[in-house]
Enzyme design. Sequence first.
Site, PDB file in Angstrom:
ATOM      1  N   SER A 165      47.206  42.147  11.360  1.00 23.46           N
ATOM      2  CA  SER A 165      45.836  41.983  10.862  1.00 23.46           C
ATOM      3  C   SER A 165      45.119  43.346  10.784  1.00 23.46           C
ATOM      4  O   SER A 165      45.536  44.205  10.018  1.00 23.46           O
ATOM      5  CB  SER A 165      45.092  40.974  11.738  1.00 23.46           C
ATOM      6  OG  SER A 165      43.894  40.592  11.128  1.00 23.46           O
ATOM      7  N   HIS A 169      46.154  38.604   5.809  1.00 22.05           N
ATOM      8  CA  HIS A 169      45.677  37.213   5.643  1.00 22.05           C
ATOM      9  C   HIS A 169      45.572  36.928   4.149  1.00 22.05           C
ATOM     10  O   HIS A 169      44.594  36.334   3.682  1.00 22.05           O
ATOM     11  CB  HIS A 169      44.306  37.010   6.306  1.00 22.05           C
ATOM     12  CG  HIS A 169      44.277  37.327   7.771  1.00 22.05           C
ATOM     13  ND1 HIS A 169      44.792  36.473   8.724  1.00 22.05           N
ATOM     14  CD2 HIS A 169      43.813  38.404   8.446  1.00 22.05           C
ATOM     15  CE1 HIS A 169      44.621  37.005   9.937  1.00 22.05           C
ATOM     16  NE2 HIS A 169      44.040  38.184   9.783  1.00 22.05           N
ATOM     17  N   GLU A 209      49.777  35.560   6.132  1.00 21.96           N
ATOM     18  CA  GLU A 209      49.877  35.298   7.576  1.00 21.96           C
ATOM     19  C   GLU A 209      51.325  34.929   7.940  1.00 21.96           C
ATOM     20  O   GLU A 209      52.083  34.440   7.106  1.00 21.96           O
ATOM     21  CB  GLU A 209      48.914  34.171   7.972  1.00 21.96           C
ATOM     22  CG  GLU A 209      47.465  34.617   7.795  1.00 21.96           C
ATOM     23  CD  GLU A 209      46.442  33.576   8.179  1.00 21.96           C
ATOM     24  OE1 GLU A 209      46.821  32.434   8.528  1.00 21.96           O
ATOM     25  OE2 GLU A 209      45.238  33.905   8.130  1.00 21.96           O
TER      26      GLU A 209
END
Lengths: 273, 273
Positions: free
Chosen positions: A130, A172, A199
Amino acid sequence: MSEKKSGHLVIIGGAEDKEGECQILRRFFQLAGEREAKIAILSTASTEPQAGEQYRQIFLDMGAAEVKVLAVHSREVTNQAQYREIFAKQSGIFFTGGDQLRITGILGGSVLGKALISSYRRGAVIAGTSAGAAAMSETMLVGGADDATPSKEIIRMAPGLGLLREAVIDQHFAQRGRIGRLLAVVAHNPYIVGIGIDEDTAVIVDGAGRCEVVGSGTVTIVDGLEVTHSNVSESSLDQPLALTNVRLHILAKGYKYNLPKRIAETPQTKEDI
Amino acid sequence: MSEKKSGHLVIIGGAEDKEGECQILRRFFQLAGEREAKIAILSTASTEPQAGEQYRQIFLDMGAAEVKVLAVHSREVTNQAQYREIFAKQSGIFFTGGDQLRITGILGGSVLGKALISSYRRGAVIAGTSAGAAAMSETMLVGGADDATPSKEIIRMAPGLGLLREAVIDQHFAQRGRIGRLLAVVAHNPYIVGIGIDEDTAVIVDGAGRCEVVGSGTVTIVDGLEVTHSNVSESSLDQPLALTNVRLHILAKGYKYNLPKRIAETPQTKEDI
């Protein structure tokens, strides 16, 4: 194009499996030396004191020789000389998620930040999920609108850690509808390859810039090298960006992308698919 | 830190003298080989068809062997193979002012863009004024508010040409009150050196990253390496940025700055001052 001698990057799109087969985390563990792995977890991106603990337990359960969480959450402590010694010994470094601007704002240019980059040049594997993924490139995305038409105002960029050249990462990716913002990045400079990572999906980059996809989702490659027209300099901040002849690849597990050559490669063996 | 073998950069803050002694333009002419200079002027940043003509005349008057204006104003033409040959011969390349996003948007990743970077690696001197200056770094400023308190919303960044590492350039610096936006850049990643260049002032960077100031104004260096605290990750876009222990240098003609070592040097001889 790459000057890297060694070291791998494991760039994870967030929300990777932590309870099942842990394919992505296991690949990081393997690249870090398996039972000889000495792993440091950097939870700088997060403001939660416990961030990193879950990863520590996972890598210990896999059998790593040593795993420590470096809970470095303010710039005041990043110039301690001890970090040179600590990072000289690590075979793997793992960045948790959070806010990429915490990573560069707290670590950038500090003793710790420089020791980290030396580790990578020496051959350590650097992973980030992330925010930890976003921070790896020279110029990084620090924010932007999801599910949006590409325009200049939907993205914000800043200088990143500089471990990955010629590319900008978004994460994401499918889950938050981020193709618009990645196209906006490439419009700003078509030299840049936009890499959008879903993800529970990761890109593993070797020292020669070859990227391999692992995990359950896909990686979207936005290559602007053949772009023949864009309105990026004429358009106002909120006007839609136009961009012609973008080359796009959607790559799943086992597929590879050669970043210096800008070529997508299909899996060589059937069991890779 | 630098991997550059040769080539100089002449990074000009805009509005350089074109009628008097032309100190800055003359230094570029000298670095390009004086009477043997083969100079290409790239007016890509500008939308005016005549941009570049005045520079062509100036360098011809100085005695350059060859000066051509490459009026490349759309991406469609940048993939012509001829640019490889053209740039293989140039000893100096000069970017006019305009909009830095036109430079990267039109040239980034094209045959011309790559030939230009090869020229530099081979030893050609690359100069740029105003927008041409801003585009030289890895991450560049593409816009921002003048005379403003540092905050995230006052600046916009994007990937630049990548000729200059570890630094971000701002231009028309004192004249437009741009210290706020340069501090905002450094807050995003204190590893970056902010270089603010006044009008009629330039920084000449050699292959080892040593910077020399020329011209009538000053160069402001914002070094964040010792920053102990910043609120960059906690602050909202419009909140003032706080940043402690920034090192600042104001350098005039004859002063030098060693970028890899982050050291300012005073002029060695009196007549340099």
